[in-house]
Structure formats: C-alpha cells, structure tokens
Design an enzyme around this catalytic site. Structure first.
Site, PDB file in Angstrom:
ATOM      1  N   TYR A 123      -5.949  -1.518   3.230  1.00 36.74           N
ATOM      2  CA  TYR A 123      -6.589  -2.834   2.856  1.00 36.74           C
ATOM      3  C   TYR A 123      -7.660  -1.978   4.264  1.00 36.74           C
ATOM      4  O   TYR A 123      -7.756  -3.110   4.956  1.00 36.74           O
ATOM      5  CB  TYR A 123      -5.881  -3.054   3.536  1.00 36.74           C
ATOM      6  CG  TYR A 123      -4.999  -4.100   1.968  1.00 36.74           C
ATOM      7  CD1 TYR A 123      -4.746  -2.972   1.094  1.00 36.74           C
ATOM      8  CD2 TYR A 123      -4.676  -5.245   1.873  1.00 36.74           C
ATOM      9  CE1 TYR A 123      -4.626  -3.566  -0.109  1.00 36.74           C
ATOM     10  CE2 TYR A 123      -4.344  -6.077   0.540  1.00 36.74           C
ATOM     11  CZ  TYR A 123      -3.862  -5.342  -0.880  1.00 36.74           C
ATOM     12  OH  TYR A 123      -3.811  -5.324  -1.089  1.00 36.74           O
ATOM     13  N   LYS A 171       6.784   5.760  -0.558  1.00 41.12           N
ATOM     14  CA  LYS A 171       6.392   7.119  -1.818  1.00 41.12           C
ATOM     15  C   LYS A 171       5.826   8.718  -1.018  1.00 41.12           C
ATOM     16  O   LYS A 171       5.109   9.384  -0.701  1.00 41.12           O
ATOM     17  CB  LYS A 171       4.801   6.750  -2.503  1.00 41.12           C
ATOM     18  CG  LYS A 171       4.770   7.444  -3.320  1.00 41.12           C
ATOM     19  CD  LYS A 171       5.737   7.062  -4.641  1.00 41.12           C
ATOM     20  CE  LYS A 171       5.684   8.522  -6.115  1.00 41.12           C
ATOM     21  NZ  LYS A 171       6.443   8.108  -7.060  1.00 41.12           N
ATOM     22  N   ASP A 204       8.350   3.063  -6.590  1.00 36.64           N
ATOM     23  CA  ASP A 204       9.321   3.402  -8.542  1.00 36.64           C
ATOM     24  C   ASP A 204      10.243   3.051  -8.835  1.00 36.64           C
ATOM     25  O   ASP A 204      10.296   2.245 -10.114  1.00 36.64           O
ATOM     26  CB  ASP A 204       8.050   4.221  -9.238  1.00 36.64           C
ATOM     27  CG  ASP A 204       8.271   5.379  -8.634  1.00 36.64           C
ATOM     28  OD1 ASP A 204       8.840   6.148  -7.364  1.00 36.64           O
ATOM     29  OD2 ASP A 204       8.179   6.928  -9.458  1.00 36.64           O
ATOM     30  N   ASP A 228       2.382  -5.955  -0.368  1.00 36.22           N
ATOM     31  CA  ASP A 228       1.492  -6.785  -1.151  1.00 36.22           C
ATOM     32  C   ASP A 228       2.041  -7.556  -3.424  1.00 36.22           C
ATOM     33  O   ASP A 228       2.239  -8.330  -3.690  1.00 36.22           O
ATOM     34  CB  ASP A 228      -0.627  -5.994  -1.651  1.00 36.22           C
ATOM     35  CG  ASP A 228      -0.764  -7.388  -2.063  1.00 36.22           C
ATOM     36  OD1 ASP A 228      -0.366  -8.334  -2.373  1.00 36.22           O
ATOM     37  OD2 ASP A 228      -2.540  -7.389  -1.980  1.00 36.22           O
TER      38      ASP A 228
END
Length: 334
Positions: A123, A171, A204, A228
């Site tokens: 962002y 991640k 995940d 988010d």
C-alpha cells in the site's frame, strides 16, 4: 473534557454517528465533539475530499472518531484512509475480534487482536506500468524501522493487556527478505518482552489455522496486505464487519473507525447497525483513559445484543438504528 474530532462520513455514516453521539450524551461521557467531514459528500459540496479544516482539527485534537468514508472510484483519487494513515504515520491498524453473546457466529471462545502494519507494504503506492510491454510492477516496501515499530507495538499491547502470545504471519519462504525483516523485528521485541510467547506462521497456514482453531490465537501481527485480508477474515469469525471495532494509531495521533462500508443502498432508511462505530468509540475511550465509561457502555451494548427485539435487522431483530441506540441507553447501569 476531551476534545475529539468527529468525522461522520458518507452513506450510513451520519446515522450511525448520531446513534453513537446520542449514547455518549445520555451516558454523560466527558467528550466534546468537533465535527469535520471528508469523502464523497464533502467532495460534492466543496470539491475537496479532505478539507484543510479537517486536517487542522486532527492536528489540534490528535484523536478522531470516523464513520465509513467513500472515495470516488475511477477518478484517480487516492484512498482517503490510506492518505490519512500515511500523512500522520498511523502505523498501527488495530482490529480486535471477540465472540459475543447475542451475535451469531460459528465459533466460541475467540478473543484475539490483530496488529496490521498500516503505512508500508503493497500500500506504499509504488506502482509502475509499462504500457509497451503490458507489465505492471507493484513494490511492497518493508523498512526495518517500520517492522520494528509494528512488532514492538504488538508485544507492548500484549504485555499491557495481560495477553500471553504474539503470532507473526508472514511469507518468508517466498518473500525471503521482507519476511526476514519481520521475523527479526519480532525476535527483537520478544527479547524485550520475554514473558510473552512468540511464534510465527506462514500466511497460508495461518489462514487455515484461523478457520480450523481460531481460539488458539491471542495477538497477531503482520504486514499491510496480509493484515488487510486477515482482519476481515477475523471479523467474519465473530459476526462480520458490522460488529467489530478498528483503530489507526500512531505515536501522537489516533483515528478510531468503523471498518465496514458506507452502504449507500440503505442510507437514510434507519436500518444501519451502529455497533462497529460504537465499539470503535469504546476503543477510543480506553485510549484516552476513560476506562470506566468504556466498560459501562460495553456492558449496556452486550445486554442489548442479547435482546433480539431491540436489535437491527442484520443482528436478527427488527429495530431501527434509533431504537437500537435507545435500547443501549436504557440498559446503562443495569
């Protein structure tokens, strides 16, 4: 008396804002509102999405309560929320998710708080489009300082509120550099707060674990985009965006907000549920030290949520926005 900037927003924003201010007035909460607005309505009236008068008010009060705001789509305008977060370095997006008696959910025993880094990541607005090649590059900027700030904020919150564990969602198996920065930042914070358990999970797996066994989580910290997504997922676990609070917090300013949309399709019909904005206002009261008032209002809200006849349609009742607010007022000090 606390001076607070009040931003009603668009769509159902003014209705739910009035419900909250009516409840505060009835409870004699020691706040004075300084109303300013932003968004589609303000743009239609004055040609400005974020008027200077609003910025002046924020810089004076340093605390705001904000209803849902609409940024005009397809006209090149940057998100108002992102603009305010980055302008005032509101780097903590804090989103509690807790199961509540009276609010329908598939789960019980959830009581977690998500800390989303609020100013960096994907962002950051760092996008390049090569029209000749048809390639868009979006850069997820992660800084060491930004990672340290959000990770320390999560651990400090856990310590202050008697929480036992902080989980980092990342991640790092694919985004190795960005992931490593976040892991190292959390390890630094963990060393400062050794009584708080630290664990990390790949994003995940984190999503699966949240759906399978959400009650295992306490405080969760992550980057902007992952946060988010996870914050809305967590809201879904406890009843949806209409019943959860949200805050954007920096070192010297905080904006508390309803995180749901402006719902223009039901605006002005008295159907809107003010719970999310009220709960955000209660977060605000804790932030400014009015803990007793916050607890008092939370109790009145929870009593009302258990009485379906007094709830709005999305909560399983038939009451209007005004009737729901009045029921909360009637339940004060019971």
């Amino acid at each position: 008396m606390h001076l607070i900037t009040l931003i009603p927003g668009d769509g159902i924003g003014p209705e739910i804002t009035k419900a909250v201010t009516d409840i505060f007035a009835a409870a004699q909460v020691p706040v004075q509102w300084e109303e300013q607005n932003a968004g589609q309505t303000t743009f239609d009236q004055s040609g400005e999405l974020i008027p200077q008068t609003l910025l002046d008010s924020l810089e004076k009060t340093r605390v705001a309560l904000k209803g849902p705001i609409t940024t005009p789509v397809g006209k090149g305008f940057r998100s108002i929320n992102i603009t305010l977060r980055q302008k005032y370095d509101l780097y903590q997006n804090v989103r509690p998710a807790k199961t509540t008696e009276g609010i329908q959910s598939r789960y019980t025993g959830i009581d977690l708080v998500l800390f989303r880094e609020n100013t960096e990541g994907l962002y950051s607005g760092l996008e390049v489009f090569d029209e000749r090649l048809g390639i868009s590059d979006s850069i997820a900027r992660i800084t060491v300082e930004g990672a340290r700030k959000i990770c320390r904020a999560a651990f400090a919150y856990a310590s202050k509120h008697g929480r036992k564990k902080v989980t980092l969602a990342h991640k790092a198996n694919i985004l190795k550099m960005a992931g490593t920065i976040m892991i190292n930042a959390c390890k630094e914070a963990s060393n400062e707060f050794p009584h708080i358990v630290f664990e990390d999970k790949i994003i995940d797996n984190m999503c699966m674990q949240l759906v399978n066994k959400p009650e295992q989580f306490d405080v969760v910290v992550t980057t902007n985009l992952f946060g988010d997504i996870l914050s809305d997922l967590c809201a879904g676990l406890v009843g949806g965006l209409g019943v959860v609070s949200g805050a954007n917090i920096g070192d010297d300013m905080a904006i508390f907000e309803a995180v749901h949309g402006s719902a223009p399709d039901i605006a002005g019909q008295g159907k809107a549920n003010p719970t999310a904005l009220l709960r955000s206002a209660l977060m605000m009261l804790h932030h400014i030290g009015e803990h007793k008032q916050a607890d008092r209002l939370e109790k009145a809200l929870e009593l009302t949520l258990q009485d379906k006849d007094k709830c709005t349609g999305d909560l399983g009742g038939k009451a209007s926005t005004t009737e729901f607010a009045q029921a909360i007022i009637d339940n004060l000090d019971k």
